[in-house]
Design a protein around this motif. Structure first.
Motif, PDB file in Angstrom:
ATOM      1  N   GLN A 138     -11.455 -24.889 -19.437  1.00 49.46           N
ATOM      2  CA  GLN A 138     -10.980 -25.256 -18.105  1.00 49.46           C
ATOM      3  C   GLN A 138     -11.905 -24.718 -17.012  1.00 49.46           C
ATOM      4  OE1 GLN A 138      -6.917 -23.734 -19.354  1.00 49.46           O
ATOM      5  NE2 GLN A 138      -6.300 -25.279 -17.858  1.00 49.46           N
TER       6      GLN A 138
ATOM      7  N   ARG B 208      -5.755 -19.632 -18.404  1.00 52.49           N
ATOM      8  CA  ARG B 208      -6.729 -20.721 -18.415  1.00 52.49           C
ATOM      9  C   ARG B 208      -7.855 -20.360 -19.378  1.00 52.49           C
ATOM     10  NH1 ARG B 208      -5.596 -20.415 -12.616  1.00 52.49           N
ATOM     11  NH2 ARG B 208      -4.588 -22.335 -11.930  1.00 52.49           N
ATOM     12  N   SER B 209      -8.411 -21.357 -20.017  1.00 47.41           N
ATOM     13  CA  SER B 209      -9.518 -21.118 -20.947  1.00 47.41           C
ATOM     14  C   SER B 209     -10.827 -21.048 -20.171  1.00 47.41           C
ATOM     15  CB  SER B 209      -9.587 -22.233 -21.992  1.00 47.41           C
ATOM     16  OG  SER B 209      -9.725 -23.505 -21.371  1.00 47.41           O
TER      17      SER B 209
ATOM     18  N   ASP C   7      -7.683 -26.319 -11.512  1.00 49.49           N
ATOM     19  CA  ASP C   7      -6.800 -27.392 -11.973  1.00 49.49           C
ATOM     20  C   ASP C   7      -7.205 -28.746 -11.401  1.00 49.49           C
ATOM     21  OD1 ASP C   7      -5.330 -25.411 -13.279  1.00 49.49           O
ATOM     22  OD2 ASP C   7      -4.040 -25.089 -11.540  1.00 49.49           O
TER      23      ASP C   7
ATOM     24  N   HIS D 121     -10.222 -29.650 -10.997  1.00 46.08           N
ATOM     25  CA  HIS D 121     -11.552 -29.945 -11.566  1.00 46.08           C
ATOM     26  C   HIS D 121     -12.631 -29.934 -10.490  1.00 46.08           C
ATOM     27  CE1 HIS D 121      -9.385 -30.980 -15.194  1.00 46.08           C
ATOM     28  NE2 HIS D 121      -8.669 -31.852 -14.508  1.00 46.08           N
TER      29      HIS D 121
ATOM     30  N   ARG E  62     -13.986 -28.336 -23.588  1.00 43.21           N
ATOM     31  CA  ARG E  62     -12.587 -27.899 -23.679  1.00 43.21           C
ATOM     32  C   ARG E  62     -12.257 -26.794 -22.689  1.00 43.21           C
ATOM     33  NH1 ARG E  62     -12.895 -28.553 -29.592  1.00 43.21           N
ATOM     34  NH2 ARG E  62     -13.583 -26.388 -29.707  1.00 43.21           N
TER      35      ARG E  62
END
Length: 236
Positions: free
Chosen positions: A145, A111-112, A80, A82, A143
């Motif tokens: 995550q 989460r992707s 989250d 990054h 896109r």
């Protein structure tokens, strides 16, 4: 919910429950089914190389994995924020398996995730540049995550971003290079990128904002082989 309702009708014990409790069971069943379908979809899109779960990670075998650090990684807040994670070490220590386990946990946490082997990803990017899909492919990568890049450093990059073998400039020889470069330490990555300016930019963004798992010890494959005889039975 309709399927769960039919099951309730066939169960005398459930028919005796109050209306509110039966409705609650139906809603819980629907929520669980939807979560399962979403997880199945996320795992299919992620295309993880190995079926691995963080609960199955062997923390007893000495590989240099700090339990507290690993627990934080499993928690996933670094995703989250990054932040990056670098998993390095010799061949056979389970780098890909650990990465896939963390990817699986990220999928379970809604989460992707996308998994790519770097050599094949670079080939796909080169093809996409030629047929007009380049921007679309970059958008799909952006896109995610959590983007898992496996087998980094197997080849030297050209100026256009396509890989070439360090030994054979005319084309890649992945199986042979794989064994030589899979355990390449971080301080050799600069040379693997090829262009010094591009290397500075990439590594500045990648390395300095990263958690690290430096795996050490004996190969897990060798360790497993020692416990199995030729007929497949464990040694005593």
């Amino acid at each position: 919910m309709a399927k769960a309702f039919e099951e309730q009708r066939r169960s005398p014990d459930l028919e005796a429950l109050p209306f509110e409790d039966r409705i609650g069971l139906l809603v819980d069943r629907e929520a669980a089914e939807r979560d399962t379908r979403r997880l199945t979809t996320r795992l299919k899109i992620a295309a993880l190389r190995q079926t691995a779960c963080v609960e199955d990670v062997d923390l007893r075998t000495p590989r240099g994995i700090d339990r507290a650090v690993f627990a934080k990684l499993v928690e996933g807040r670094w995703i989250d924020r990054h932040e990056n994670l670098l998993v390095t070490g010799a061949t056979g220590l389970g780098k890909s398996w650990l990465a896939c386990a963390l990817g699986h946990k990220a999928c379970r946490d809604n989460r992707s995730v996308l998994y790519h082997r770097v050599p094949r990803l670079f080939e796909a990017l080169a093809l996409a540049r030629g047929d007009g899909r380049y921007a679309r492919l970059l958008k799909s990568l952006g896109r995610a995550q959590l983007l898992i890049l496996d087998d980094w450093g197997l080849s030297v990059l050209t100026r256009r971003g396509t890989p070439r073998s360090a030994r054979n400039p005319r084309g890649p020889t992945w199986p042979r290079i794989h064994h030589r470069h899979k355990s390449a330490p971080v301080d050799t990555w600069h040379g693997a990128i090829g262009d010094p300016t591009v290397a500075d930019a990439i590594l500045d963004r990648l390395v300095h904002n990263a958690h690290r798992l430096q795996l050490t010890g004996e190969s897990m494959r060798k360790r497993s082989a020692k416990t199995i005889t030729l007929d497949g039975q464990p040694e005593h």
